[in-house]
Design an enzyme around this catalytic site. Structure first.
Site, PDB file in Angstrom:
ATOM      1  N   HIS A 215      17.835 -54.048 -71.224  1.00  0.00           N
ATOM      2  CA  HIS A 215      16.582 -54.058 -71.984  1.00  0.00           C
ATOM      3  C   HIS A 215      16.397 -55.386 -72.717  1.00  0.00           C
ATOM      4  O   HIS A 215      17.205 -55.747 -73.565  1.00  0.00           O
ATOM      5  CB  HIS A 215      16.621 -52.894 -72.978  1.00  0.00           C
ATOM      6  N   HIS A 257       8.942 -60.082 -76.767  1.00  0.00           N
ATOM      7  CA  HIS A 257       8.553 -58.689 -76.968  1.00  0.00           C
ATOM      8  C   HIS A 257       7.345 -58.552 -77.883  1.00  0.00           C
ATOM      9  O   HIS A 257       6.359 -57.896 -77.541  1.00  0.00           O
ATOM     10  CB  HIS A 257       9.719 -57.871 -77.545  1.00  0.00           C
TER      11      HIS A 257
END
Length: 450
Positions: A215, A257
């Protein structure tokens, strides 16, 4: 040889101070400390704390250890020195001096019943006698694979072990034993014993096929969404890698992100309002660890080329961060870049934005698409009736609560927010298509032990 004695002594001093606190004699404090619910028929203080001084000392010492060093080491364990501090404290204090709730080489005699509000931890070298009853969140053995932990617990005949148990290692389980609902049993479970309840399963009989996705790269070991994190992910052997993309003010595809640079760089501002040149001036690594000082925010093209050079052959999950900002033309730009080269890896597009997935599909109809959701079953149903969406990426809490819905689905489920061992074991039982984790190395090691 690094000397960590000072830190070990400091923890021991804190433990002594904690245990001398008069608050331990305060029933209300003890209840709050252990998060005990009100209204019990039997006094929690008498039943648990005064019943066993060892229990009180164990939990008090562990609590102080976690309080002082847990979060710090979590973010510095990639440093050789701090990893050594952690290992020494763990071995010298938690293992060498404290043992566990039921310590090393414990003998649990015939007919013994053991309960504890926070579960029972039994050392790998323990021997559990016949007709024992051990209840509630039991952990027997260890998930670690290095010496001296490769011991073999022995569980006698006609033993009952309560719900949500984790049983690790090459364990000997006697005949006619019963393992409670929700248990995870990894090895050597005899056919004449029983796994009862739902979803109790013997992982020794399950072929765990779930792919492990790093991730934002291996973000437990390097600053997220940087080339260092992606390199660590490849080194870990991850089956897949996930990253997030935005557009800069001048139209470059930036891997990050958040919608702004504030959290993971030394700069401030929205990505859509900054040029690539301005973003490239930022330090994207020092916030994580000084050794990553001057790590740069990468473009998607740089990440693709790096993975190609490293001969990464897994799956790349490109998340379009279009649920908050409508980046005009991002779908065409991303698709054009991915289709420009025959990469060593395959790829998936995902997003929280359904309209963005629709746009991307119109640009690249042959690609694989996944809809991301938190706990919104309506989103899942929308994805279910959309032919071009082949995958659903739910929050782990929703995934574990909706087994019946998932079982009827034809989509591939890849689950995110999955870090602790217990959650990973639960997911391994359910075998989703993929599991997104910040620590792919740990997940891969646990998966191998299945």
């Amino acid at each position: 040889m690094m000397n960590t004695d000072y830190f070990v002594e400091m923890v021991e001093k804190d433990i002594e101070n904690l245990l001398s606190m008069p608050l331990w004699e305060d029933v209300d404090f003890v209840k709050r400390f252990f998060k005990q619910k009100q209204g019990n028929d039997v006094s929690f203080y008498k039943r648990v704390i005064l019943q066993s001084k060892e229990q009180r000392e164990h939990w008090g010492k562990v609590a102080m250890f976690v309080y002082r060093f847990g979060r710090f080491i979590k973010y510095h364990c990639d440093s050789e020195f701090w990893m050594k501090v952690y290992t020494d404290m763990n071995q010298q204090i938690l293992e060498g001096k404290l043992g566990v709730l039921l310590p090393i080489q414990a003998q649990i005699g015939f007919g013994t019943t053991i309960t504890h509000p926070h579960g029972v931890v039994i050392h790998p070298k323990a021997k559990i006698g016949k007709k024992c009853k051990i209840r509630q969140f039991t952990t027997i053995g260890t998930s670690k694979s290095s010496a001296p932990f490769d011991a073999i617990p022995e569980i006698g005949d006609n033993v009952f072990i309560g719900s949500n148990a984790n049983i690790f290692g090459n364990i000997t389980i006697g005949s006619n034993s019963v393992i409670g609902g929700g248990a995870v049993v990894t090895k050597s479970f005899p056919e004449n014993s029983k796994l009862v309840g739902n979803p109790a399963k013997n992982l020794n009989k399950i072929n765990v096929k779930s792919k492990i996705f790093a991730h934002r790269g291996a973000k437990s070991f390097a600053p997220e969404n940087t080339l260092s994190a992606f390199k660590k992910a490849v080194e870990s052997g991850a089956d897949g890698i996930e990253l997030d993309v935005h557009l800069s003010q001048d139209g470059f595809i930036v891997v990050m992100h958040d919608e702004n640079v504030d959290r993971t760089t030394n700069g401030k501002g929205e990505i859509k309002e900054l040029s690539l040149a301005e973003i490239k001036k930022l330090d994207a690594g020092s916030w994580f660890d000084e050794k990553f000082k001057d790590e740069k925010v990468p473009t998607l093209e740089e990440v693709l080329e790096t993975l190609h050079e490293l001969k990464f052959t897994g799956e790349l999950n490109v998340e379009l961060k279009t649920d908050k900002n409508n980046y005009e033309g991002i779908e065409e730009k991303v698709s054009g870049l991915l289709r420009s080269v025959k990469w060593t890896f395959t790829y998936i597009y995902s997003s929280f934005s359904f309209s963005s997935l629709e746009k991307m599909h119109s640009v690249e109809p042959s690609a694989e698409y996944a809809y991301i959701m938190e706990n919104d079953t309506e989103k899942m149903l929308q994805a279910e009736k959309t032919p071009f969406i082949s995958g659903i990426h739910p929050n782990v809490s929703w995934f574990l609560k909706n087994a019946e819905i998932i079982e009827k689905s034809t989509k591939k489920f890849r689950v995110w927010r999955t870090e602790d061992d217990q959650t990973l074991f639960k997911l391994f039982k359910e075998n989703p298509e993929g599991i997104f984790t910040n620590d792919p190395k740990k997940a891969i090691e646990l998966k191998k032990r299945m």
